[in-house]
Design a protein around this motif. Structure first.
Motif, PDB file in Angstrom:
ATOM      1  N   ILE A 178      11.460  -5.394 -16.316  1.00 36.68           N
ATOM      2  CA  ILE A 178      10.226  -5.540 -15.544  1.00 36.68           C
ATOM      3  C   ILE A 178       9.754  -4.173 -15.072  1.00 36.68           C
ATOM      4  N   ASP A 179       8.508  -3.845 -15.381  1.00 39.57           N
ATOM      5  CA  ASP A 179       7.901  -2.611 -14.899  1.00 39.57           C
ATOM      6  C   ASP A 179       7.321  -2.896 -13.509  1.00 39.57           C
ATOM      7  N   GLU A 180       7.980  -2.391 -12.471  1.00 43.04           N
ATOM      8  CA  GLU A 180       7.576  -2.705 -11.110  1.00 43.04           C
ATOM      9  C   GLU A 180       6.205  -2.124 -10.758  1.00 43.04           C
ATOM     10  N   GLU A 181       5.820  -1.034 -11.405  1.00 47.13           N
ATOM     11  CA  GLU A 181       4.507  -0.458 -11.119  1.00 47.13           C
ATOM     12  C   GLU A 181       3.386  -1.363 -11.617  1.00 47.13           C
ATOM     13  N   LEU A 182       3.612  -2.054 -12.748  1.00 49.64           N
ATOM     14  CA  LEU A 182       2.591  -2.948 -13.287  1.00 49.64           C
ATOM     15  C   LEU A 182       2.627  -4.325 -12.634  1.00 49.64           C
TER      16      LEU A 182
END
Length: 293
Positions: free
Chosen positions: A8-12
């Motif tokens: 999971i890309d936390e920024e997106l």
């Protein structure tokens, strides 16, 4: 052990929670406003949640992770009720994970005191003798891998005029994302198509509709490994090859949405901006939507 798990890309990620229902195993939760993988033990790595993420914040990566534990997953499944158990079993069956299906059924047979639904009803449903309302409405399991027959109108030879062979519009080789070289001259200032692997097979006029006068790359966001490599190549194509535009052509199945997410992520990381078009193709080969995003 090394295996596929969700990344999971936390920024997106914006914490919308749309991925949660797609993870029947309970491996995902919204914590502090972000989707989190709470346990490697419960992530089967099959990617049912990918296409539910509108931000393209999820992908499959191969890394060291605890082995998937079907028993621990079933302990959670039975507490959620009959329909959730069936959805989980269908999910495994659709991905041909029959070993896990057998483990799950063994758990149900040995732990009847832990749930209040009928085991025989589960068995009948899994053998196609019974259909639940949830399955009838949603189709159960992973929509992208369910088997289905595509009905085509039959034409006789007398009904058709002589067919002229259609020339290929492919301008370069190779086309698979793992193999392309962003520094190749044919990418320089070109209009590019990034297509899901299945698209050209589903769509009879893919070459004339989308590929003419464009360069091509193909990928599968669900089955391919090394999405970080794909992302870096897309950024290089935008920044260094200075492609003019990018058309992302995907199938209507949920997992294909990851390809659009990858393109959006590349655009955010790139130092220059280009127009991106999204086209969605039905399993029958029709263009369902086509828009600049």
């Amino acid at each position: 052990m090394e295996r596929d798990v969700i990344k999971i890309d936390e920024e997106l990620c914006n914490g919308c929670g749309q991925c949660i229902p797609g993870c029947h195993e309970g491996a995902l939760q919204i914590i502090d406003g972000k989707a989190r993988l709470i346990s490697d033990l419960m992530c089967d790595g099959l990617g049912a949640c990918l296409g539910h993420c509108p931000q393209g914040a999820m992908e499959i990566e191969r890394r060291e992770a605890d082995p998937y534990d079907e028993t621990k997953v079933m302990e959670i499944m039975v507490s959620k009720g009959f329909n959730t158990v069936i959805a989980h079993l269908k999910h495994l069956k659709d991905h041909n994970e029959m070993g896990f299906v057998k483990e799950a059924m063994a758990f149900l047979k040995n732990n009847t005191d832990k749930y209040d639904f009928d085991l025989q009803e589960v068995i009948d449903t899994m053998h196609g003798k019974k259909e639940t309302p949830t399955m009838a409405h949603q189709g159960g399991g992973c929509p992208g891998s369910q088997s289905r027959e595509i009905k085509r109108t039959a034409f006789s030879l007398a009904d058709t005029a002589p067919v002229t062979p259609q020339p290929s519009q492919l301008k370069q080789w190779p086309v698979q994302m793992h193999l392309i070289n962003p520094a190749a001259s044919f990418f320089k200032e070109a209009d590019m198509v990034l297509a899901a692997d299945c698209v050209p097979f589903a769509m009879g006029d893919f070459h004339s509709k989308f590929l003419k006068n464009k360069v091509l790359a193909i990928a599968c966001p669900k089955l391919d490994n090394g999405m970080d490599t794909y992302l870096n190549k897309l950024v290089s194509l935008i920044n260094d090859a200075r492609i003019n535009s990018l058309t992302v052509v995907i199938m209507q199945v949920p997992c294909c949405g990851g390809l659009m997410g990858l393109a959006n992520q590349a655009l955010q990381l790139a130092s220059r901006k280009i127009p991106i078009k999204k086209a969605v193709i039905s399993i029958e080969g029709e263009v369902l939507s086509e828009e600049w995003v």
